[in-house]
Design a protein around this motif. Structure first.
Motif, PDB file in Angstrom:
ATOM      1  N   ILE A   1       0.829  -1.209   0.000  1.00  0.00           N
ATOM      2  CA  ILE A   1       0.000   0.000   0.000  1.00  0.00           C
ATOM      3  C   ILE A   1       0.862   1.257   0.000  1.00  0.00           C
ATOM      4  CG2 ILE A   1      -0.285   0.225   2.526  1.00  0.00           C
ATOM      5  CD1 ILE A   1      -3.230   0.938   1.964  1.00  0.00           C
ATOM      6  N   GLY A   2       2.011   1.231   0.696  1.00  0.00           N
ATOM      7  CA  GLY A   2       2.892   2.387   0.691  1.00  0.00           C
ATOM      8  C   GLY A   2       3.432   2.681  -0.693  1.00  0.00           C
ATOM      9  N   ARG A   3       3.777   1.638  -1.430  1.00  0.00           N
ATOM     10  CA  ARG A   3       4.248   1.834  -2.800  1.00  0.00           C
ATOM     11  C   ARG A   3       3.142   2.441  -3.662  1.00  0.00           C
ATOM     12  NH1 ARG A   3       6.491  -2.759  -7.129  1.00  0.00           N
ATOM     13  NH2 ARG A   3       6.394  -1.391  -8.962  1.00  0.00           N
ATOM     14  N   ALA A   4       1.930   1.900  -3.577  1.00  0.00           N
ATOM     15  CA  ALA A   4       0.832   2.404  -4.405  1.00  0.00           C
ATOM     16  C   ALA A   4       0.554   3.879  -4.110  1.00  0.00           C
ATOM     17  CB  ALA A   4      -0.418   1.558  -4.177  1.00  0.00           C
ATOM     18  N   LEU A   5       0.586   4.246  -2.829  1.00  0.00           N
ATOM     19  CA  LEU A   5       0.332   5.639  -2.480  1.00  0.00           C
ATOM     20  C   LEU A   5       1.466   6.546  -2.947  1.00  0.00           C
ATOM     21  CD1 LEU A   5      -1.121   5.224   1.129  1.00  0.00           C
ATOM     22  CD2 LEU A   5      -2.378   5.531  -1.013  1.00  0.00           C
ATOM     23  N   ALA A   6       2.701   6.107  -2.778  1.00  0.00           N
ATOM     24  CA  ALA A   6       3.839   6.925  -3.214  1.00  0.00           C
ATOM     25  C   ALA A   6       3.840   7.100  -4.724  1.00  0.00           C
ATOM     26  CB  ALA A   6       5.144   6.279  -2.748  1.00  0.00           C
ATOM     27  N   GLU A   7       3.509   6.030  -5.446  1.00  0.00           N
ATOM     28  CA  GLU A   7       3.467   6.140  -6.911  1.00  0.00           C
ATOM     29  C   GLU A   7       2.315   7.025  -7.380  1.00  0.00           C
ATOM     30  OE1 GLU A   7       5.646   1.969  -8.227  1.00  0.00           O
ATOM     31  OE2 GLU A   7       3.449   2.049  -8.202  1.00  0.00           O
ATOM     32  N   ALA A   8       1.303   7.204  -6.526  1.00  0.00           N
ATOM     33  CA  ALA A   8       0.204   8.124  -6.843  1.00  0.00           C
ATOM     34  C   ALA A   8       0.524   9.559  -6.449  1.00  0.00           C
ATOM     35  CB  ALA A   8      -1.070   7.669  -6.139  1.00  0.00           C
ATOM     36  N   GLY A   9       1.735   9.793  -5.950  1.00  0.00           N
ATOM     37  CA  GLY A   9       2.168  11.148  -5.638  1.00  0.00           C
ATOM     38  C   GLY A   9       1.976  11.570  -4.206  1.00  0.00           C
ATOM     39  N   GLN A  10       1.561  10.646  -3.325  1.00  0.00           N
ATOM     40  CA  GLN A  10       1.356  11.013  -1.932  1.00  0.00           C
ATOM     41  C   GLN A  10       2.658  10.896  -1.145  1.00  0.00           C
ATOM     42  OE1 GLN A  10      -2.044   9.350   0.018  1.00  0.00           O
ATOM     43  NE2 GLN A  10      -3.371   9.538  -1.780  1.00  0.00           N
ATOM     44  N   LYS A  11       2.785  11.743  -0.134  1.00  0.00           N
ATOM     45  CA  LYS A  11       3.949  11.718   0.748  1.00  0.00           C
ATOM     46  C   LYS A  11       3.706  10.686   1.846  1.00  0.00           C
ATOM     47  CE  LYS A  11       6.503  14.911  -1.166  1.00  0.00           C
ATOM     48  NZ  LYS A  11       7.827  14.560  -1.769  1.00  0.00           N
ATOM     49  N   VAL A  12       4.546   9.648   1.865  1.00  0.00           N
ATOM     50  CA  VAL A  12       4.322   8.482   2.721  1.00  0.00           C
ATOM     51  C   VAL A  12       5.490   8.331   3.691  1.00  0.00           C
ATOM     52  CG1 VAL A  12       4.044   5.977   2.772  1.00  0.00           C
ATOM     53  CG2 VAL A  12       3.008   7.311   0.918  1.00  0.00           C
ATOM     54  N   LEU A  13       5.169   8.110   4.958  1.00  0.00           N
ATOM     55  CA  LEU A  13       6.176   7.779   5.963  1.00  0.00           C
ATOM     56  C   LEU A  13       5.943   6.348   6.422  1.00  0.00           C
ATOM     57  CD1 LEU A  13       8.452   8.558   7.962  1.00  0.00           C
ATOM     58  CD2 LEU A  13       6.645   9.289   9.559  1.00  0.00           C
ATOM     59  N   PHE A  14       6.953   5.486   6.217  1.00  0.00           N
ATOM     60  CA  PHE A  14       6.929   4.124   6.755  1.00  0.00           C
ATOM     61  C   PHE A  14       7.564   4.138   8.141  1.00  0.00           C
ATOM     62  CE2 PHE A  14       7.277   3.093   2.132  1.00  0.00           C
ATOM     63  CZ  PHE A  14       6.204   2.220   1.992  1.00  0.00           C
ATOM     64  N   LEU A  15       6.879   3.558   9.119  1.00  0.00           N
ATOM     65  CA  LEU A  15       7.450   3.371  10.452  1.00  0.00           C
ATOM     66  C   LEU A  15       7.645   1.879  10.670  1.00  0.00           C
ATOM     67  CD1 LEU A  15       5.346   5.903  12.569  1.00  0.00           C
ATOM     68  CD2 LEU A  15       7.637   6.218  11.608  1.00  0.00           C
TER      69      LEU A  15
END
Length: 521
Positions: A24-38
């Motif tokens: 899900i983090g990859r999909a959101l980042a590829e959609a242009g969203q700023k994602v923080l993985f903890l």
């Protein structure tokens, strides 16, 4: 001093980097969203290739990407501690998995007249999931062959590698016995020099897991940041919204904020975190008005057995290639898939297995007994010879009393209660009989007597559904109670299905990501 990542208001914070979190983090980042993985675990080194091991020093376990502490289990009324096959590092448990990505059957999700579903069916049916299964298979570059007995359209599979002599011999003899073996779908890119890292970390990028197919591509977009050694302690909330994540980076407390929060810490840790986040509005745990957070814990039961190839096959290594679904739904019973495990009955494997049995017996505390498993292991190694190890995965079903527990006096302790009930015991007995009958004509030997929960396949503890009184999450995996909290791991499953959970976790993560990236009406 505050952590630099705490100065950013992220579009999404993803807690956990396994199959669900990475996807899900990859999909959101590829959609242009700023994602923080903890991520709870340490970063380690990319070229590590250690496997799951019986190291008992927490610091050494964490350095190797293993969950550092034992899980405290009340199993069938008996308390014990065990080191579950759980990861802690980029990719989570998936970096150690054997990369089998099987699609469930229609009756796993749908309620059908000829195959009624024990819960009335999932809130999202097979047809709605189908395009996401296909998308996940493409994303994870799954190789394999369709089940020859299947009635559904196959996954978009890449061609599998040629069979070895042992695999070809087993395929032929199983087919001659009236079974329908096929090349199991496996998430390996088959790049030059691929070492088939099944069951341990891949030092290259050929095994597709939550790290190589999720976190690393997300970071490559420039839209994602990964923080390791980030131990999330609780979520804060106000009204119907999560307002922040409290964590420790080393010994330093840090608070992170985002527009949306996504739990993907696994079916044991995601509910534990919500239970730890109790507040005035949710005194039994965050998002827990239903009282179901942590409940309905399921695993699979493993039925391990040795199978000898016919016709004097050379025994050229262990096979992970073979799967069968002839017993998936059999004589009106919900059983599960049967597959080769990719291990041989070697001396080391037998010692490991015998020591696991010893650790779960009343003799576990007797000094020196672990050393005494070596002699029977050496004798068994000579007995097994070229045998391959197969496993039948028996579907588990939800029981509210099976649950993740939480003790506020010991907030970091991971604990659970699990009992094999009479109905599951009866299905297990029938499954063993069916395996014995199906593999008649082959030399075979079951490797256990007591029910063996697969502690690497927990699920069901934050089930999704349409009724807030009987589920924790909506069909889109958003909390019924909190408008900006989603879950993207196996805890959402209403039932465990009869297959490895990884493909369904990845497919659901892509489905949830699509909801999060839809334009606002």
């Amino acid at each position: 001093m505050s952590h630099p990542a705490a100065q950013t208001r992220w579009d999404a914070i993803v807690i956990g980097t396994g199959i669900g979190g990475g996807t899900i983090g990859r999909a959101l980042a590829e959609a242009g969203q700023k994602v923080l993985f903890l991520e709870r675990g340490s970063a380690g080194f990319r070229r590590e290739e250690n496997g799951l091991s019986e190291i008992f020093v927490p610091e050494a376990r964490q350095a190797r990407g293993l969950w550092p502490d034992p899980v405290h289990v009340t199993l069938n009324g008996r308390e014990e501690s065990l080191y579950a096959p759980l990861g802690a590092g980029p990719g989570g448990s998936s970096v150690f998995y054997a990369a089998t990505l099987e699609r469930p059957e229609r009756h796993d999700l749908d309620d059908r007249p000829d195959r009624p579903h024990p819960t009335g069916g999932w809130p999202v049916g097979f047809d709605a999931f189908a395009p996401w299964f296909d998308a996940a298979a493409r994303l994870y570059e799954v190789h394999g062959a369709p089940d020859p007995a299947a009635t559904e359209a196959p996954l978009p599979l890449r061609a599998p590698p040629p069979l070895t002599e042992t695999e070809a011999s087993l395929m032929q003899s199983l087919s001659a016995a009236g079974l329908h073996p096929y090349h199991a779908p496996t998430a390996l890119r088959r790049i030059d020099g691929c070492r088939m890292c099944l069951g341990h970390k891949c030092p290259e990028s050929c095994k597709m897991d939550g790290r190589s197919a999720g976190v690393e591509p997300a970071l490559a977009t420039g839209n994602a940041t990964l923080l390791c050694d980030a131990q999330v302690t609780r979520l804060t909330s106000e009204g119907d919204r999560v307002t922040g994540v409290e964590a420790r980076i080393g010994v330093t407390p840090v608070r992170f904020t985002a527009e949306r929060y996504i739990l993907a810490a696994g079916a044991l840790n995601s509910p534990r975190l919500l239970l730890a986040s109790a507040c005035e509005r949710f005194p039994q745990g965050l998002a827990n008005r239903s009282g179901l957070v942590g409940r309905n814990l399921m695993f699979h039961l493993n039925e391990l057995f040795a199978l000898w190839p016919k016709g004097g096959a050379s025994g050229d290594g262990a096979t992970k290639a073979i799967a069968l679904r002839d017993l998936y739904f059999h004589d009106g019973q919900r059983f599960g898939t049967v597959q080769s495990m990719g291990i041989r009955a070697s001396y080391g494997e037998i010692v490991h297995y015998l020591n696991q049995m010893l650790d779960r017996s009343p003799l576990a505390g007797v000094a020196g007994l672990r050393q005494m498993t070596r002699l029977p292991a050496a004798l068994a190694h000579r007995l097994f010879g070229s045998a391959q190890i197969f496993v039948g995965l028996l579907e588990d079903l939800p029981v509210p009393e099976n649950r993740v527990t939480y003790d506020p006096d010991r907030p970091e302790r991971l604990s659970l209660v699990y009992t094999v009930d009479d109905a599951l015991r009866a299905r297990r007995k029938a499954f063993r009989r069916a395996i014995g009958h199906a593999f008649r004509g082959h030399r075979r030997l079951f490797l256990g007597h007591a029910p063996e929960p697969n502690f690497g396949h927990p699920c069901g503890t934050l089930r999704f559904g349409t009724d807030p009184a009987h589920s924790v999450l909506r069909p889109d995996c958003r909390s019924h109670d909190l408008a900006n909290l989603w879950v993207a791991d196996a805890s959402v499953f209403p039932t465990s299905m009869g297959v490895n959970p990884s493909l369904t976790i990845a497919a659901n993560a892509l489905r949830v990501a699509a909801h999060l990236t839809e334009p606002t009406p």
